[in-house]
Design a protein around this motif. Structure first.
Motif, PDB file in Angstrom:
ATOM      1  N   MET A  60      40.396  33.605  27.428  1.00 53.67           N
ATOM      2  CA  MET A  60      40.511  34.473  28.469  1.00 53.67           C
ATOM      3  C   MET A  60      39.425  36.148  27.438  1.00 53.67           C
ATOM      4  O   MET A  60      39.654  35.388  26.672  1.00 53.67           O
ATOM      5  N   MET A  61      38.480  36.966  27.892  1.00 57.41           N
ATOM      6  CA  MET A  61      38.074  37.228  26.927  1.00 57.41           C
ATOM      7  C   MET A  61      38.528  38.892  26.317  1.00 57.41           C
ATOM      8  O   MET A  61      39.626  39.659  27.568  1.00 57.41           O
ATOM      9  N   ALA A  62      38.809  38.864  25.521  1.00 58.72           N
ATOM     10  CA  ALA A  62      39.020  40.669  24.912  1.00 58.72           C
ATOM     11  C   ALA A  62      38.477  41.462  25.423  1.00 58.72           C
ATOM     12  O   ALA A  62      37.575  41.656  25.178  1.00 58.72           O
ATOM     13  N   THR A  63      39.563  42.873  25.966  1.00 60.52           N
ATOM     14  CA  THR A  63      39.174  43.791  26.144  1.00 60.52           C
ATOM     15  C   THR A  63      39.690  45.191  25.042  1.00 60.52           C
ATOM     16  O   THR A  63      40.819  45.144  24.582  1.00 60.52           O
ATOM     17  N   ASP A  64      39.026  46.281  24.156  1.00 60.48           N
ATOM     18  CA  ASP A  64      39.735  47.068  24.141  1.00 60.48           C
ATOM     19  C   ASP A  64      39.829  48.386  24.755  1.00 60.48           C
ATOM     20  O   ASP A  64      39.752  48.721  26.164  1.00 60.48           O
ATOM     21  N   PHE A  65      40.938  49.080  24.531  1.00 64.35           N
ATOM     22  CA  PHE A  65      42.131  49.672  24.576  1.00 64.35           C
ATOM     23  C   PHE A  65      40.946  50.843  25.201  1.00 64.35           C
ATOM     24  O   PHE A  65      40.761  51.879  23.946  1.00 64.35           O
ATOM     25  N   VAL A 116      28.155  44.565  32.042  1.00 63.61           N
ATOM     26  CA  VAL A 116      28.110  43.514  32.852  1.00 63.61           C
ATOM     27  C   VAL A 116      29.614  43.453  32.904  1.00 63.61           C
ATOM     28  O   VAL A 116      30.663  42.872  32.001  1.00 63.61           O
ATOM     29  N   PRO A 117      30.156  42.729  33.841  1.00 66.58           N
ATOM     30  CA  PRO A 117      31.642  42.521  33.934  1.00 66.58           C
ATOM     31  C   PRO A 117      31.391  41.024  34.249  1.00 66.58           C
ATOM     32  O   PRO A 117      30.809  40.007  33.831  1.00 66.58           O
ATOM     33  N   THR A 118      33.066  40.447  32.489  1.00 71.39           N
ATOM     34  CA  THR A 118      33.217  38.732  32.355  1.00 71.39           C
ATOM     35  C   THR A 118      34.339  38.667  33.282  1.00 71.39           C
ATOM     36  O   THR A 118      35.266  39.073  33.977  1.00 71.39           O
ATOM     37  N   ILE A 119      33.589  37.492  34.542  1.00 77.27           N
ATOM     38  CA  ILE A 119      34.108  36.815  34.760  1.00 77.27           C
ATOM     39  C   ILE A 119      34.271  36.090  34.787  1.00 77.27           C
ATOM     40  O   ILE A 119      33.072  34.528  35.106  1.00 77.27           O
ATOM     41  N   THR A 142      36.986  33.472  36.150  1.00 78.96           N
ATOM     42  CA  THR A 142      37.037  32.436  37.315  1.00 78.96           C
ATOM     43  C   THR A 142      36.824  31.385  38.305  1.00 78.96           C
ATOM     44  O   THR A 142      35.587  32.542  37.945  1.00 78.96           O
ATOM     45  N   VAL A 178      49.324  36.782  37.011  1.00 77.94           N
ATOM     46  CA  VAL A 178      49.027  36.071  35.949  1.00 77.94           C
ATOM     47  C   VAL A 178      49.793  35.605  34.452  1.00 77.94           C
ATOM     48  O   VAL A 178      48.994  35.252  33.707  1.00 77.94           O
ATOM     49  N   THR A 234      49.173  32.029  35.577  1.00 77.68           N
ATOM     50  CA  THR A 234      47.734  31.089  34.989  1.00 77.68           C
ATOM     51  C   THR A 234      47.372  31.444  33.719  1.00 77.68           C
ATOM     52  O   THR A 234      47.118  30.625  33.428  1.00 77.68           O
ATOM     53  N   ARG A 235      48.382  32.424  33.099  1.00 76.14           N
ATOM     54  CA  ARG A 235      47.675  32.476  31.612  1.00 76.14           C
ATOM     55  C   ARG A 235      48.921  31.663  30.907  1.00 76.14           C
ATOM     56  O   ARG A 235      48.567  31.112  29.779  1.00 76.14           O
TER      57      ARG A 235
END
Lengths: 142, 151
Positions: free
Chosen positions: A1-6, A77-80, A82, A135, A138-139
């Motif tokens: 899974m990709m980390a995202t910034d707050f 660009v969305p990170t998909i 799934t 989530v 699945t995670r």
């Protein structure tokens, strides 16, 4: 899974734009800006003659990243992550559930809560809970 | 004119989603992942999107609904149902599972159509099928199901 910034500022600002859009649609057409409700009314059978306006609203959402690309030079660009099978299952569930429950994140979560609708509060708490549980499973379990 | 205005309003909606970061399902899933709080992987951004949207809508709806009618005529179409029935729990419960599987709800899925490649298209086609199915089931005359078609 990709980390995202707050991103509190950008997210608050983006949220305010979503709210402004909902207010404008109510002011212009007297309609709730619920994306699932607008989308399902694009599918036959038709009960009124608002097809063109609804399609225009959805097309506005679709082209938004291209406008960002034109203005800033980069499109997000969305990170998909799934896979295709799970994406199709997710799409079926999102489509079915949003119409069965008369709304999605925008219709219930934004417009409904703003109208202090108890039904929308029940809907929002329910989909938040099942989404968080999904989530978690699945995670962290499977 | 009305159609052009609705395109512009949709564009504002989409720009809001993109600026908020909600066009990226990874950001949505990282919000829904409460178990990632201890490790610092939780992304609370979505709560700020909701807060910003509700703050504007809460005030804006009250101002707009004082007007006698919408700018382009007709009447204000406000949901009138108040009953807490099985559908208002079951539908969102199913929706939430799908949202949690992919991180897409309908609006963000549409913003991903141009930048998310075939994956976003797969999701949207499936979503339209699911919507059709729900509407067919809702409008089907049956003693087992609520008779009033909402969708």
């Amino acid at each position: 899974m990709m980390a995202t910034d707050f991103t509190p500022v950008a997210s608050l600002l983006g949220g305010a734009l979503i709210g402004a859009s909902a207010v404008m649609l109510m002011a212009a057409k007297g309609r709730i800006a619920g994306v699932s409700g607008i989308t399902v009314r694009l599918l036959p059978p038709y009960s009124d003659s608002e097809f063109a306006g609804r399609l225009a609203f959805i097309l506005g959402i679709v082209v938004a990243p291209l406008v960002v690309l034109l203005v800033t030079g980069t499109a997000p660009v969305p990170t998909i992550e799934t896979g295709p099978a799970l994406l199709v299952l997710a799409g079926l569930l999102v489509g079915f559930g949003s119409v069965w429950g008369n709304g999605c994140t925008s219709g219930h979560g934004v417009c409904g809560l703003s109208r202090l609708s108890v039904r929308s509060l029940v809907a929002t708490l329910t989909f938040m809970a099942t989404a968080m549980a999904t989530v978690f499973l699945t995670r962290h379990v499977f | 004119m009305s159609v052009l205005v609705q395109f512009a309003i949709g564009l504002v909606f989409g720009l809001g989603l993109v600026i908020a970061g909600m066009s990226n399902p990874a950001k949505v899933l990282n919000f829904l992942d409460l178990a990632a709080i201890p490790s610092g992987g939780w992304d609370p951004s979505l709560a700020f999107v909701m807060a910003g949207a509700i703050a504007v809508t809460f005030i804006g709806f009250r101002l707009v609904l004082r007007r006698p009618q919408p700018i382009f005529g007709g009447t204000f179409h406000l949901p009138s149902a108040t009953e807490i029935d099985a559908r208002i729990v079951l539908g969102p419960a199913i929706f939430g599972v799908g949202w949690g599987l992919a991180g897409f709800c309908p609006g963000p899925a549409f913003t991903a159509l141009t930048t998310g490649g075939s994956a976003a298209a797969f999701f949207i086609v499936a979503m339209l099928l699911g919507m059709s199915g729900a509407r067919w089931l809702a409008n089907r005359p049956s003693a087992l199901l609520p008779a009033t078609p909402h969708a």
